[in-house]
Design a protein around this motif. Structure first.
Motif, PDB file in Angstrom:
ATOM      1  N   ARG A   1       0.829  -1.201   0.000  1.00 48.63           N
ATOM      2  CA  ARG A   1       0.000   0.000   0.000  1.00 48.63           C
ATOM      3  C   ARG A   1       0.865   1.253   0.000  1.00 48.63           C
ATOM      4  O   ARG A   1       0.548   2.240  -0.688  1.00 48.63           O
TER       5      ARG A   1
ATOM      6  N   GLY B   1      -7.030   5.564   1.512  1.00 48.35           N
ATOM      7  CA  GLY B   1      -7.114   4.110   1.590  1.00 48.35           C
ATOM      8  C   GLY B   1      -5.774   3.419   1.467  1.00 48.35           C
ATOM      9  O   GLY B   1      -5.604   2.301   1.956  1.00 48.35           O
TER      10      GLY B   1
ATOM     11  N   PRO C   1      -1.642   3.015   5.339  1.00 47.48           N
ATOM     12  CA  PRO C   1      -1.897   2.125   6.476  1.00 47.48           C
ATOM     13  C   PRO C   1      -1.749   2.810   7.824  1.00 47.48           C
ATOM     14  O   PRO C   1      -2.324   2.361   8.809  1.00 47.48           O
TER      15      PRO C   1
ATOM     16  N   ASP D   1      -5.209   3.756   9.176  1.00 44.04           N
ATOM     17  CA  ASP D   1      -6.268   2.742   9.284  1.00 44.04           C
ATOM     18  C   ASP D   1      -7.034   2.856  10.591  1.00 44.04           C
ATOM     19  O   ASP D   1      -8.246   2.650  10.631  1.00 44.04           O
ATOM     20  N   ARG D   2      -6.331   3.184  11.676  1.00 46.09           N
ATOM     21  CA  ARG D   2      -6.998   3.228  12.976  1.00 46.09           C
ATOM     22  C   ARG D   2      -8.020   4.358  13.064  1.00 46.09           C
ATOM     23  O   ARG D   2      -8.885   4.341  13.940  1.00 46.09           O
TER      24      ARG D   2
ATOM     25  N   LEU E   1     -10.480   2.706   9.028  1.00 51.30           N
ATOM     26  CA  LEU E   1     -10.709   1.320   8.646  1.00 51.30           C
ATOM     27  C   LEU E   1     -11.128   0.475   9.843  1.00 51.30           C
ATOM     28  O   LEU E   1     -12.071  -0.325   9.753  1.00 51.30           O
TER      29      LEU E   1
END
Length: 258
Positions: free
Chosen positions: A114, A154, A157, A160-161, A164
């Protein structure tokens, strides 16, 4: 080409400003700089100054993209910075595969596909920005900018918290993975969850001396058997409904020896 190029300076600049402010303002990110791949590259003692220097370069490129006059050099600078990101990610992946790159947040995430895709997208956007010229905003241009911003989010990473993980938690709550559509397919865990909440279980739990020993379904009930002091405890748990007070228990004594 101009339609594709038009939103690129704004999306790239927004992303670079965000990344720079994280590096300059996040104490946690600075405290963890010594554990990132950047420390492996420049040394632990110079990791924080290097992080700040990268942030200043990001702010400078963002300012060049946003402030007039528009110039092909602005897009070229963004493309060169993205190419540098790709080179740094490659080094990080080879030299310190378990370390984070320290690019966008304090959350420690090893470099993965990613991060490479994000840097590749920024490189392509920087190349496209070379042809960007001021023009009145239109819906297609705005829509393309929104899609690219969402794609960058997206592909990050470190973030993400923030979106996502909450999204996955929401989907789990909405789907209720323990829910079933027919009594015959109800997992034992569902019945046990109802059992543990019931007054019947609370009243008999002190006498239980084992885990579940046997279960069977009959007449819309699931019978759950535990060993108990002096015999056994048989709980009757309804297969439909979710009222813990509907659970019943029977304490069965062992027959006395003659």
């Amino acid at each position: 080409m101009q339609g594709i190029a038009a939103p690129q300076p704004y999306v790239i600049a927004l992303f670079l400003v965000w990344a720079a402010l994280m590096k300059l303002l996040s104490r946690r990110m600075r405290s963890q700089a010594g554990q990132s791949a950047l420390a492996r590259l420049v040394g632990s003692a110079r990791a924080v100054p290097a992080l700040r220097l990268v942030a200043l370069v990001e702010l400078a490129v963002a300012a060049a993209l946003l402030l007039p006059p528009a110039s092909p050099l602005d897009g070229a600078a963004a493309a060169a910075l993205s190419a540098g990101f790709l080179g740094y990610l490659t080094y990080s992946h080879l030299a310190a595969p378990a370390s984070s790159c320290g690019c966008l947040g304090a959350h420690s995430v090893p470099v993965n596909w990613r991060a490479f895709t994000r840097a590749g997208l920024l490189l392509a956007m920087g190349v496209a920005a070379i042809w960007a010229r001021p023009q009145p905003p239109t819906w297609p241009v705005a829509a393309l900018g929104v899609v690219e911003a969402v794609a960058l989010l997206g592909l990050s990473p470190e973030l993400d918290r923030h979106w996502l993980v909450p999204l996955r938690s929401l989907l789990v709550r909405l789907r209720d993975p323990l829910a079933v559509t027919s009594p015959q397919g109800i997992p034992l865990e569902v019945s046990l969850r109802l059992l543990y909440l019931s007054p019947a279980y609370c009243s008999a739990s002190a006498r239980l001396s084992s885990d579940v020993q046997d279960t069977w379904d009959e007449d819309g009930l699931r019978f759950v058997v535990y060993a108990a002091r002096g015999g056994a405890a048989v709980f009757a748990v309804p297969l439909t409904g979710g009222d813990p007070s509907a659970v019943r228990v029977a304490l069965v004594e062992e027959p006395a020896l003659a």
